[in-house]
Design an enzyme around this catalytic site. Structure first.
Site, short mmCIF file in Angstrom:
data_model
loop_
_atom_site.label_atom_id
_atom_site.label_comp_id
_atom_site.label_asym_id
_atom_site.label_seq_id
_atom_site.Cartn_x
_atom_site.Cartn_y
_atom_site.Cartn_z
CG ASN A 183 -17.36 25.68 -23.68
OD1 ASN A 183 -18.41 26.15 -24.10
ND2 ASN A 183 -16.51 25.01 -24.44
CG ASN B 175 -3.69 -5.09 12.91
OD1 ASN B 175 -3.13 -5.02 11.83
ND2 ASN B 175 -4.13 -6.23 13.42
CB SER C 97 -0.91 0.01 1.24
OG SER C 97 -0.16 -0.16 2.41
CD GLU D 199 -19.60 22.39 -18.53
OE1 GLU D 199 -20.55 22.72 -19.24
OE2 GLU D 199 -18.48 22.16 -18.99
CB SER E 266 -14.97 25.38 -28.66
OG SER E 266 -14.96 24.61 -29.84
CE LYS F 178 -4.12 2.93 5.43
NZ LYS F 178 -5.06 1.77 5.43
CD GLN G 282 -2.80 -2.46 2.06
OE1 GLN G 282 -2.09 -2.79 3.00
NE2 GLN G 282 -2.64 -2.93 0.85
CB THR H 204 -40.99 26.38 -7.17
OG1 THR H 204 -42.13 26.82 -7.90
CG2 THR H 204 -40.81 27.26 -5.94
CG HIS H 205 -42.14 22.82 -9.74
ND1 HIS H 205 -42.33 21.51 -9.40
CD2 HIS H 205 -42.81 23.55 -8.81
CE1 HIS H 205 -43.09 21.43 -8.32
NE2 HIS H 205 -43.39 22.67 -7.95
CE1 TYR I 14 -5.95 -3.54 8.91
CE2 TYR I 14 -5.12 -5.75 8.47
CZ TYR I 14 -5.24 -4.43 8.10
OH TYR I 14 -4.68 -3.98 6.94
N1 ARG Z 1 -1.01 -1.44 5.17
C1 ARG Z 1 -1.92 -1.96 6.15
C2 ARG Z 1 -3.23 -1.14 6.09
O1 ARG Z 1 -3.21 -0.07 5.59
C3 ARG Z 1 -1.33 -1.83 7.51
C4 ARG Z 1 -1.87 -2.81 8.48
C5 ARG Z 1 -1.36 -4.15 8.19
N2 ARG Z 1 -1.80 -5.10 9.20
C6 ARG Z 1 -1.82 -6.40 8.95
N3 ARG Z 1 -2.26 -7.14 9.91
N4 ARG Z 1 -1.48 -6.89 7.80
O2 ARG Z 1 -4.26 -1.57 6.53
#
Ligand code: ARG
Length: 456
Positions: free
Chosen positions: A283, A108, A21, A288, A275, A323, A320, A153-154, A315
């Site tokens: 534009n 974790n 990650s 937009e 354009s 994120k 992961q 309205t509408h 966990y």
């Molecule tokens: N990269 C992991 C995450 O973002 C970190 C936690 C990893 N924990 C594990 N038990 N593999 O969730």
């Protein structure tokens, strides 16, 4: 390179690429190092590691942080995640002492504390972005308390309002958005560090100390919940989605208000594009894009809802995946709020066209009915009568103010000369001075209250 043990074979490159990650969680480097600094100082104070070891570890962590910030140290994207990178870099530099950092901690609780620190930071940033936009709205409202425009309205002409009253309705939406951010911040402001994998640790750690060091109100209450809770991520994603809904509605209106048919407003050339084939085109791309980007924010919200719904305690690696959605939503919302402030700030209003448009569509029909009520008619009777008059006006292509008093008297003897004053567009606005209404004096109160509640 891996943080886990030699009982495993190690991953093949393809699997490692799939598993890691760091490509996206690298942005958490500061939060990760702050968390480690608090943790190591706590370990030392609790005599779990020596003061000397603590000093070596924390000095080097600070060096690493500074070097990343100064762009002297590049984050190694071959590591699994930002936690592995920082720990491995530390150990590379200080040797075996570095291996003591992870005592009484798991990735974790580490990734949970990083994400909460990040969340608190970005909530602060989005708050600033919203406040700034509200300020810009107040400024344009203050200048346009008398700028008459039709309200719909509408999407049909309905009644008279002012541009100030119209645009201030968005300030109210944004104020609620702001309050929601404070509320979310209040709830997420608890420290999960020390929950470890899920069941804390047999070491005598002090979670209150790390909470204080990291600026959290208190430690979280239940360690299993702490490492699997992503409610705050969802809350931020929802808050952002609602902010984006508000911005999208505003953009939609501004886009059609800027069309040749409405011609109420003009976007600054800085926020429009041309354009490649039609030389005359201007534009409203930025507006937009804001409208379009709301789709990303909703997608991010439903990504995390879907990730979470089938996960068991505690966990799971699924987490992961939270994120990228969170980072994307934050970046999207913050940039849209900023661009929106710039768009509003540079908006040109075509007051003449708005005023002319307010004369179309019988915006003062309700005023005419109200006039009859003042003269003693029941509202429903007045409503029916004005309906007949509007019908007559439509057939004869007349505005209500163009019909003669004699003709009005044909409809009802109640009508007198004063009706023309009553239905004049400016008076129609002036007469709506009820709390929350569009009359200048009511709008002034709205602005005053808004400023007061936001300490502006
Ligand atoms: N990269 C992991 C995450 O973002 C970190 C936690 C990893 N924990 C594990 N038990 N593999 O969730």
């Amino acid at each position: 390179m891996y943080l886990w043990g030699s009982h495993l074979e190690g991953l093949e490159d393809f699997t490692h690429q799939f598993n890691k990650s760091i490509d996206f969680d690298k942005i958490l480097f500061e939060e990760d190092i702050r968390g480690s600094l608090a943790h190591v100082e706590m370990l030392s104070k609790q005599e779990i590691i020596s003061k000397e070891d603590c000093k070596i570890i924390s000095n080097e962590l600070k060096n690493i942080l500074q070097e990343i910030k100064n762009k002297e140290l590049e984050i190694n994207l071959n590591e699994e995640d930002i936690h592995s990178f920082v720990e491995n870099e530390l150990t590379k530099r200080v040797g075996n002492v570095g291996k003591k950092l992870h005592t009484a901690r798991s990735r974790n609780d580490q990734c949970a504390v990083d994400l909460r620190l990040y969340s608190k930071k970005v909530l602060g940033e989005i708050k600033e972005d919203i406040l700034n936009l509200i300020k810009v709205i107040i400024e344009i409202a203050e200048e346009n308390k008398k700028t008459i425009m039709p309200a719909f309205t509408h999407m049909q002409h309905a009644q008279v309002t002012s541009f100030a009253h119209y645009i201030l309705s968005y300030a109210q939406m944004l104020k609620r958005d702001l309050e929601r951010l404070y509320d979310t911040n209040e709830r997420l402001d608890e420290n999960p560090l020390g929950s470890c994998a899920l069941a804390t640790t047999s070491f005598n750690i002090d979670r209150f100390m790390t909470s204080e060091k990291l600026g959290f109100k208190k430690p979280t209450e239940n360690s299993m919940d702490s490492v699997s809770d992503r409610d705050y991520v969802l809350e931020i994603l929802f808050n952002n989605s609602l902010i984006m809904t508000h911005l999208s509605r505003l953009c939609e209106e501004l886009i059609y208000f800027s069309s040749s048919e409405y011609n109420f407003i003009k976007f600054s050339g800085k926020f429009s594009t041309g354009s490649s084939i039609m030389p005359q085109k201007k534009n409203p791309d930025m507006a937009e894009l804001v409208r379009g980007k709301s789709g990303r924010a909703f997608g991010d919200l439903f990504t995390v809802f879907t990730i979470l719904k089938g996960t068991t305690l505690a966990y799971n690696k699924d987490f992961q995946e939270d994120k990228e959605a969170l980072f994307d939503s934050v970046k999207t919302t913050s940039s849209c709020l900023k661009i929106m402030s710039a768009i509003i700030e540079s908006l040109e209003l075509n007051k003449k066209k708005m005023r002319e448009s307010a004369e179309l569509g019988y915006l003062n029909a309700t005023d005419l009915a109200d006039y009859l009520v003042v003269k003693g008619l029941a509202f429903r009777e007045a409503y029916d009568l004005v309906g007949q008059i509007v019908n007559y006006a439509l057939k004869n292509n007349l505005k209500l103010e163009d019909i003669s008093l004699e003709k009005y008297k044909d409809f009802s003897e109640i009508f007198g000369e004063d009706l023309f004053d009553f239905i004049e567009i400016e008076n129609s606005l002036k007469n709506r001075k009820v709390y929350g209404g569009p009359a200048e004096e009511a709008v002034k109160i709205q602005i005053k209250n808004l400023k007061k509640s936001l300490n502006l």
